[in-house]
Design a protein around this motif. Structure first.
Motif: not given
Length: 242
Positions: A38-41, A49-56, A60-64
């Protein structure tokens, strides 16, 4: 005045709620999701303007997620992670993250980081470069076109992230000047490093891999022991077109 849109991606509801509360209190338009797909969509739909993204993340992890977003967007990405693991941090910054914070963190400090990144991005959007100069810097095997934001290494154009380009310009505009780690971090990230300069060091490492013939024995960006980094320059090795 346009309200900045922030996308928060975290699968811990308490963390998301806390971040949202503090950001909205400062007037930000906050959107959130708990999964990477959903984050990608949402990143494509909302143009935040900015994304706060958890890695875990679960599905689909934050890296991908970062990799996918970076294929067509330069939006600032601030990673957050519950793991104070260098490998985790390095991976996130290598695939396109701009900065990171480790959980638990101070919500007010997070808001300060967000504001700093947005200020820097506004300068870039207005001037196309963080340093407002109309110059092309020419070195032996390296050409930095500041207005065009392009870099040629041995006549081949290479792709640099926003932070990599800013670091290179900051160093190259003051050749042979030794920049302390904290000072260089503040110049490029727009806020104090709080004593943690791993973000800077990872970006320097990535930059060396792209512009140096041998990143382990760099010619351009060299380490000054006990201080930080400098752009090494031999006499007669550069000229500047204005």
């Amino acid at each position: 005045m346009t309200t900045n849109k922030i996308l928060v991606v975290d699968d811990e509801p308490d963390i998301t709620e806390l971040i949202t509360l503090y950001l909205e209190r400062d007037g930000f338009d906050v959107h959130s999701t708990d999964n990477g797909e959903d984050a990608i969509l949402l990143a494509e739909e909302l143009k935040p303007d900015l994304i706060i993204l958890d890695i875990q993340l679960k599905n689909l992890d934050g890296i991908e997620v970062c990799k996918k977003i970076r294929t067509d967007s330069g939006v600032p990405i601030l990673f957050i992670s519950c793991m104070n693991d260098d490998t985790d941090i390095i991976h996130g910054l290598t695939v396109g993250g701009d900065d990171y914070m480790t959980k638990p963190f101070s919500p007010s400090q997070l808001v300060a980081r967000v504001k700093a990144h947005l200020r820097r991005q506004a300068v870039i959007d207005q001037s196309k470069t963080v340093i407002v100069v109309e110059e092309v810097l020419t070195f032996d095997g390296l050409v930095i076109d500041i207005p065009a934001r392009t870099v040629l290494v041995r006549e081949n154009e290479i792709s640099l992230s926003t932070k990599e380009f800013e670091l290179l310009v900051q160093l190259a505009l003051a050749p042979n000047r030794a920049f302390p780690l904290d000072d260089l971090y503040t110049l490029v990230w727009g806020h104090d490093s709080m004593g943690d300069t791993r973000t800077l060091m990872v970006h320097i490492s990535n930059l060396r891999k792209k512009i140096e013939i041998d990143p382990t024995n760099p010619l351009y960006i060299t380490t000054v022991r006990g201080v930080g980094y400098k752009f090494s320059l031999k006499e007669g090795n550069t000229h500047v077109h204005r």
